[in-house]
Scaffold this motif. Structure first.
Motif, PDB file in Angstrom:
ATOM      1  N   THR A 608       0.820  -1.211   0.000  1.00 10.45           N
ATOM      2  CA  THR A 608       0.000   0.000   0.000  1.00 10.45           C
ATOM      3  C   THR A 608       0.853   1.260   0.000  1.00 10.45           C
ATOM      4  O   THR A 608       0.532   2.242  -0.684  1.00 10.45           O
ATOM      5  N   ARG A 609       1.972   1.240   0.725  1.00  8.05           N
ATOM      6  CA  ARG A 609       2.852   2.400   0.787  1.00  8.05           C
ATOM      7  C   ARG A 609       3.934   2.373  -0.297  1.00  8.05           C
ATOM      8  O   ARG A 609       4.774   3.258  -0.351  1.00  8.05           O
ATOM      9  N   LYS A 610       3.892   1.343  -1.143  1.00  7.51           N
ATOM     10  CA  LYS A 610       4.843   1.210  -2.255  1.00  7.51           C
ATOM     11  C   LYS A 610       6.302   1.246  -1.766  1.00  7.51           C
ATOM     12  O   LYS A 610       7.151   1.967  -2.301  1.00  7.51           O
ATOM     13  N   ILE A 611       6.558   0.444  -0.734  1.00  5.73           N
ATOM     14  CA  ILE A 611       7.909   0.276  -0.189  1.00  5.73           C
ATOM     15  C   ILE A 611       8.434  -1.078  -0.644  1.00  5.73           C
ATOM     16  O   ILE A 611       7.770  -2.098  -0.458  1.00  5.73           O
ATOM     17  N   GLU A 612       9.603  -1.090  -1.233  1.00  6.05           N
ATOM     18  CA  GLU A 612      10.154  -2.349  -1.726  1.00  6.05           C
ATOM     19  C   GLU A 612      10.777  -3.137  -0.572  1.00  6.05           C
ATOM     20  O   GLU A 612      11.685  -2.650   0.101  1.00  6.05           O
TER      21      GLU A 612
END
Length: 742
Positions: A608-612
């Motif tokens: 959801t937070r687009k953290i890899e």
């Protein structure tokens, strides 16, 4: 001929039985096999009521608290047996002294150590979970236990939690799916599984003081589903409370026990306190705990004469009942649940005698271990390593020989044997030459006290570099262990990086030998700045008795790895949701803690937070390769009572047999409430020979796509557009399909 009983017939039988000696509870309780169906529960409950009627108040109270470290009293004059309990979730603990925490010194209590539950979760194989539970239950039965204190289903929220290795990962659907067959397997032996720790016990640091504040949505959507599945699908017979507080009230005697567990879910089993988790006679009486364990007179481990009589549910409870300050109905309900437990366990006429340390148990332990091991990295096909003459393999690292079944707190075990990684590799590699050196020393710990290393760390480092220079291949065996401030009960980790100078050692080895693989032994994610220095990494968990053989099975290629990560590995600690909000979220400030990430736990946060992530939930490599294709759903529009059938083809495009875990996630498009991008709602493990293709499917209930609506304190199914995501990891989606709920 099948006889069908209705309630009127059952009532007539009950009245008849009351008029006979059948329900004369002053005689020894008869070990009878009740008929199947509705009449069973009616007759059993009537029998229990008749027993309660002839118990004295003193006898009732005595049944609700411990008489030793791991048992509670029966009533000898009525033939009611004691209840005997044992840790733990991945093996039956050695016998503990009657009145102290020391080993009792028995010589016949060595058992099979099964892999820790993180490994079981990584198999993504519910059928194997059932085998695990059944074989473990056989060992508990052989040891004449009534309650096995496990499994644990607390959600992996932070990689610092010392007990994550005992649990089933970060996802409530995975934990729910894996815990049910485990429970059923254990209880087939007439042994009660005891699911724990209810609820929100997601860290060890300040566990007996921390007050958790969390939204109802996160509570119901993330932290309770596995417990609910254990109760309603697994029909678990026992449940353990937790140490922490929830909204200012200790969870072992919290109002949610009666409200959610016993009323909303209809739980009819016993609630057992965690050891020393009761703090109030009145609240313990009123709010749901049925059996108080481990309290002592002034805390955990106290051994004072007759101190069991000073438990909150002992003399203080009896005194309050006699004064009329508490209703006798309260103790009657507790005793009713305890008698129900006894009939299901020690008075169950169908219990087998159990088995311990047999070849079948060792085989199952090895199978679980190999299916749960996760291949994280395999550059240039570093793994598998062939056994050939002239090959020299350097095995470097203390974890290659360290005992991993001892330590860890209440999950520590006394196995008949534990095959170390070094032993397993040496047994498998008959042609290659294997040399070993420690490389580092971690020291030891005694529960909550760290004993420093005794060897010179610089000398160990120099020796390791010398050995690495001489080898064709280096296998570094490191990670964590089950000492204090690592993977252990009692407190949490304090650093995310590898301890004991391991990163420096990896860098030094890589400078002299590029053929470096890492066998990572942990129950938690670790920081991996060293990852580029390795050609291959295998996550091996804590694997129990057959650890070394299982590791050698994977390293050699005798078994193709198929495990998938049951939790996400962040690149850095701040990428983890709980840690991203600072100390108020973890570990708490002034003994108060707010779950500020709310429902965005694990991969929900990363997506959801687009953290890899470093490695995603559901990720795991194979020595083969697979293709997921032709993904379809049975229709495009659904109503609440419909089922969504997701079908797909899985092809083994590699050159050997293997297994792929196909994962099905669902996400709501433009939801009116906060949602994760997607959530796991189904998975299946598909085994395939090389070159073959198989059509498989996963079926979802539309009703399971509801969210917990805090405005109505119930579940709501939002209408509109949704997406199904099908792939082999949370961040590796093959197909996305749009559908609608009307």
């Amino acid at each position: 001929m099948r006889v069908v009983f209705n309630k009127k017939i059952a009532l007539l039988i009950f009245i008849f039985c009351l008029q006979t000696s059948f329900f004369n509870a002053q005689d020894n309780i008869p070990k009878i096999q009740f008929p199947q169906g509705e009449i069973t529960s009616v007759v059993l409950e009537a029998k229990i009521d008749s027993i309660i009627n002839v118990l004295t108040l003193e006898e009732k109270v005595a049944m609700t608290h411990a008489q030793s470290k791991f048992s509670t009293k029966g009533v000898e004059r009525l033939g009611i047996p004691e209840v005997w309990m044992s840790d733990g979730p991945h093996g039956v603990r050695e016998e503990i002294s009657w009145d102290a925490w020391e080993n009792a010194g028995w010589t016949n209590d060595a058992i099979t150590a099964f892999p820790a539950l993180t490994c079981l979760a990584a198999t993504f194989n519910p059928e194997l979970s059932g085998e695990y539970g059944f074989n473990l239950g056989e060992e508990a039965r052989y040891r004449e236990k009534d309650v096995l204190l496990g499994p644990g289903v607390n959600i992996y929220r932070t990689p610092f939690n010392g007990r994550n290795f005992e649990y089933l990962g970060e996802d409530p659907f995975l934990a729910s799916t894996m815990v049910v067959p485990y429970i059923k397997g254990v209880q087939k032996n007439g042994i009660a599984a005891c699911v724990k720790h209810f609820a929100l016990n997601n860290q060890e640091h300040l566990r007996d003081k921390i007050n958790v504040e969390v939204s109802d949505r996160a509570l119901y959507e993330i932290y309770l589903p596995a417990f609910k599945a254990a109760v309603q699908e697994g029909k678990v017979w026992a449940l353990m409370g937790a140490y922490n507080k929830f909204r200012g009230q200790y969870t072992t005697h919290n109002k949610i026990l009666n409200k959610i567990l016993k009323t909303d879910w209809g739980y009819d089993g016993v609630v057992i306190s965690d050891w020393s988790s009761v703090h109030s006679t009145k609240e313990a009486a009123l709010y749901g705990v049925d059996m108080e364990m481990g309290t002592g007179t002034d805390g955990l481990g106290t051994t004072t004469n007759n101190h069991y009589q000073h438990y909150y549910l002992a003399n203080p409870f009896l005194k309050a009942l006699k004064k009329g300050e508490l209703s006798e109905d309260l103790v009657n309900d507790k005793v009713r649940r305890i008698l129900r437990l006894i009939y299901r366990t020690s008075l169950n006429p169908n219990r087998a005698l159990g088995k311990m340390n047999n070849k079948e148990h060792h085989k199952v332990a090895r199978k679980i271990a190999t299916e749960g091991i996760v291949l994280l990295k395999n550059e240039d096909n570093f793994f598998p390593i062939k056994d050939k003459k002239g090959l020299t393999i350097a095995v470097i690292g203390e974890n290659a020989t360290r005992n991993m079944t001892q330590g860890g707190g209440s999950s520590q075990l006394k196995p008949l044997f534990e095959v170390s990684p070094l032993e397993g590799l040496r047994a498998r590699y008959k042609n290659a030459k294997i040399i070993h050196t420690m490389g580092f020393e971690s020291g030891a710990s005694v529960y909550d006290e760290v004993v420093p290393a005794s060897l010179n760390q610089d000398s160990l480092y120099v020796k390791a570099i010398e050995v690495a220079k001489k080898a064709d291949i280096v296998l570094f065996v490191g990670g964590l262990n089950k000492s204090h401030h690592q993977d252990s009960e009692g407190d949490d980790r304090e650093v995310f990086a590898l301890p004991f100078g391991q990163e420096k050692l990896i860098n030094g080895i890589q400078e002299v030998n590029k053929n470096l693989g890492f066998l990572l032994l942990t129950g938690n994610a670790v920081e991996m700045n060293w990852l580029p220095k390795t050609k291959g990494v295998i996550q091996t968990w804590y694997l129990g008795s057959m650890a070394g053989h299982a590791i050698a099975d994977i390293v050699s290629g005798d078994v193709n790895p198929s495990g998938k990560l049951p939790f996400s590995f962040p690149k850095k600690l701040e990428d983890n949701a709980a840690h991203s909000f600072g100390k108020l979220s973890y570990p708490g400030i002034d003994e108060n803690q707010y779950y500020k990430e709310d429902i965005l736990v694990g991969y929900r946060w990363f997506d959801t937070r687009k953290i890899e992530p470093q490695f995603a939930f559901g990720y795991g490599l194979s020595y083969s390769s697979f293709k997921i294709s032709d993904v379809k759903i049975n229709q495009k529009k659904y109503s609440e009572n419909d089922k969504i059938k997701v079908t797909f083809n899985v092809s083994n495009t590699g050159n050997r047999e293997g297994a792929e875990v196909v994962q099905v996630y669902v996400g709501k498009y433009k939801s009116k409430v906060k949602r994760a991008l997607k959530e796991l709602k189904g998975f299946t493990k598909v085994n395939l020979e090389k070159g073959l293709q198989k059509t498989a499917s996963v079926t979802l209930n539309v009703s399971d796509l509801a969210y917990y609506n805090t405005e109505i304190s119930s579940w709501s199914l939002e209408k509109g557009t949704y997406y199904i995501y099908v792939g082999n990891a949370s961040n590796n989606i093959t197909k996305k399909i749009k559908f609608s709920i009307l």
